[in-house]
Design a protein around this motif. Sequence first.
Motif, mmCIF file in Angstrom:
data_model
loop_
_atom_site.group_PDB
_atom_site.id
_atom_site.type_symbol
_atom_site.label_atom_id
_atom_site.label_comp_id
_atom_site.label_asym_id
_atom_site.label_seq_id
_atom_site.Cartn_x
_atom_site.Cartn_y
_atom_site.Cartn_z
ATOM 1 N N TYR A 1 0.821 -1.221 0.000
ATOM 2 C CA TYR A 1 0.000 0.000 0.000
ATOM 3 C C TYR A 1 0.852 1.268 0.000
ATOM 4 O O TYR A 1 0.342 2.365 -0.258
ATOM 5 C CB TYR A 1 -0.917 -0.001 1.231
ATOM 6 C CG TYR A 1 -2.034 1.020 1.164
ATOM 7 C CD1 TYR A 1 -3.004 0.961 0.160
ATOM 8 C CD2 TYR A 1 -2.145 2.023 2.116
ATOM 9 C CE1 TYR A 1 -4.026 1.894 0.100
ATOM 10 C CE2 TYR A 1 -3.165 2.957 2.060
ATOM 11 C CZ TYR A 1 -4.102 2.890 1.054
ATOM 12 O OH TYR A 1 -5.128 3.826 0.992
ATOM 13 N N PHE B 1 -5.289 12.987 1.876
ATOM 14 C CA PHE B 1 -6.118 12.050 2.633
ATOM 15 C C PHE B 1 -7.109 12.761 3.562
ATOM 16 O O PHE B 1 -7.684 12.134 4.453
ATOM 17 C CB PHE B 1 -5.236 11.119 3.469
ATOM 18 C CG PHE B 1 -4.570 10.014 2.680
ATOM 19 C CD1 PHE B 1 -4.819 9.828 1.324
ATOM 20 C CD2 PHE B 1 -3.672 9.146 3.301
ATOM 21 C CE1 PHE B 1 -4.207 8.811 0.606
ATOM 22 C CE2 PHE B 1 -3.063 8.117 2.591
ATOM 23 C CZ PHE B 1 -3.333 7.956 1.234
ATOM 24 N N GLU C 1 0.571 4.130 -2.532
ATOM 25 C CA GLU C 1 -0.642 4.941 -2.450
ATOM 26 C C GLU C 1 -0.514 6.053 -1.412
ATOM 27 O O GLU C 1 -1.333 6.971 -1.378
ATOM 28 C CB GLU C 1 -1.851 4.055 -2.075
ATOM 29 C CG GLU C 1 -2.090 2.883 -2.994
ATOM 30 C CD GLU C 1 -2.373 3.322 -4.415
ATOM 31 O OE1 GLU C 1 -3.119 4.313 -4.580
ATOM 32 O OE2 GLU C 1 -1.847 2.680 -5.350
ATOM 33 N N MET D 1 -5.727 4.334 6.913
ATOM 34 C CA MET D 1 -5.522 5.274 5.809
ATOM 35 C C MET D 1 -6.126 4.767 4.501
ATOM 36 O O MET D 1 -5.751 5.226 3.429
ATOM 37 C CB MET D 1 -4.028 5.544 5.600
ATOM 38 C CG MET D 1 -3.375 6.290 6.736
ATOM 39 S SD MET D 1 -1.717 6.900 6.322
ATOM 40 C CE MET D 1 -0.808 5.351 6.176
ATOM 41 N N GLY D 2 -7.038 3.814 4.596
ATOM 42 C CA GLY D 2 -7.644 3.275 3.387
ATOM 43 C C GLY D 2 -7.104 1.925 2.988
ATOM 44 O O GLY D 2 -7.540 1.346 1.984
ATOM 45 N N GLU D 3 -6.178 1.387 3.761
ATOM 46 C CA GLU D 3 -5.654 0.054 3.480
ATOM 47 C C GLU D 3 -6.703 -1.007 3.785
ATOM 48 O O GLU D 3 -7.596 -0.791 4.608
ATOM 49 C CB GLU D 3 -4.380 -0.211 4.308
ATOM 50 C CG GLU D 3 -4.598 -0.527 5.780
ATOM 51 C CD GLU D 3 -4.797 0.675 6.677
ATOM 52 O OE1 GLU D 3 -4.939 0.501 7.907
ATOM 53 O OE2 GLU D 3 -4.833 1.821 6.144
ATOM 54 N N SER D 4 -6.616 -2.131 3.132
ATOM 55 C CA SER D 4 -7.518 -3.246 3.403
ATOM 56 C C SER D 4 -7.092 -3.958 4.682
ATOM 57 O O SER D 4 -5.980 -3.765 5.183
ATOM 58 C CB SER D 4 -7.506 -4.239 2.240
ATOM 59 O OG SER D 4 -6.238 -4.875 2.151
ATOM 60 N N ILE E 1 -10.629 11.058 4.158
ATOM 61 C CA ILE E 1 -10.775 9.698 4.679
ATOM 62 C C ILE E 1 -11.339 9.767 6.095
ATOM 63 O O ILE E 1 -10.842 10.516 6.941
ATOM 64 C CB ILE E 1 -9.431 8.953 4.682
ATOM 65 C CG1 ILE E 1 -8.927 8.756 3.245
ATOM 66 C CG2 ILE E 1 -9.556 7.595 5.382
ATOM 67 C CD1 ILE E 1 -7.574 8.075 3.156
#
Length: 341
Positions: free
Chosen positions: A184, A254, A187, A219-222, A257
Amino acid sequence: MTPSSSYLIPADRLLQIAQDKVLGRGEGLNFHETLSALSLDEVHLDDLLELAHKVRLKWCGDAVEVEGIISLQTGGCPEDCHFCAQSGLFESPVRAVTLDIAYLVEAAKQTAKTGATEFCIVAAVKGPDENLMQQIEAAVEAIRAEVDIHVAASVGILTQQQTDRLKAAGIHRYNHNLETARSYFPEVVTTHTWEERIATLQQVAAAGMEVCCGGIVGMGESLAQRAEFAMDLQELNPTEVPLNFFDPRPGTPFADIEPMEAKQALQTIAAFRLALPRTILRFAGGRELTMGDFGAERGMLGGINAIIVGNYLTTLGRPAERDIDMLGKLQLPIKALNASM
């Protein structure tokens, strides 16, 4: 990305694996097991936190390591870390400021009065230039002459010569966060690579300084990438992992988010403790926004064994006295300096 339910270990089985493997033998969960811990239903959260606390007590003890941090050089950073208000590339309200050594010494004194054993000097740079290196060397000498506290540093990517100089100056622990999983990272940052960060961390370890390396979750990671991040840290084997919870900053890429939910933050703490049973796991930025007071207490009883008190680099924390009072309420002793020397 939501993990396939067929891929996840059932809750009862996972908790038994963690009981035997982590609590019993001090071995961290693997990727599959960590992902399963991050994916447990909320009904199992209390069981997960309780087990993580037992692991922390068995393999790290009950003492809490307290640290204060201060930014020697704030803002104007040339890097594009998408979460960071200190980047000079974004329209953020943070402006460049540089502190003098007398201010750092006084800040170290105030930090030591809280019972802290760690004081970390931070600068918003890709890596230190000669002027900054000389400032740090002078600051460490001045602090050590007047304050009984360990001095750590976090000033970005280092050359071998700079690493050796910081070690010689008396820096005992160096922070350089990986920030997120390797997959990640592109990104999050594009102006330097994950591999550059790893190289600095390897130099620090080889020089004999303790390695402090963590990052930011949410931070938007899976969930799979969050588990991957835990495995990245496990392989690195740092002395300390500061765990930050994403706090959106105006003007950054970001900024929109949403912060993660408290339940997910607590689950992350427990999962990281089970992946890193012998590591100092430190509450860092974003915990106030994400969890509030009650969540912070649950985190301290769910795997955390260190804490940053006071303010962070560009965000406000809680007054140090409140965190010290919380530790007293939870009957968790503060780690003594002579025990950490």
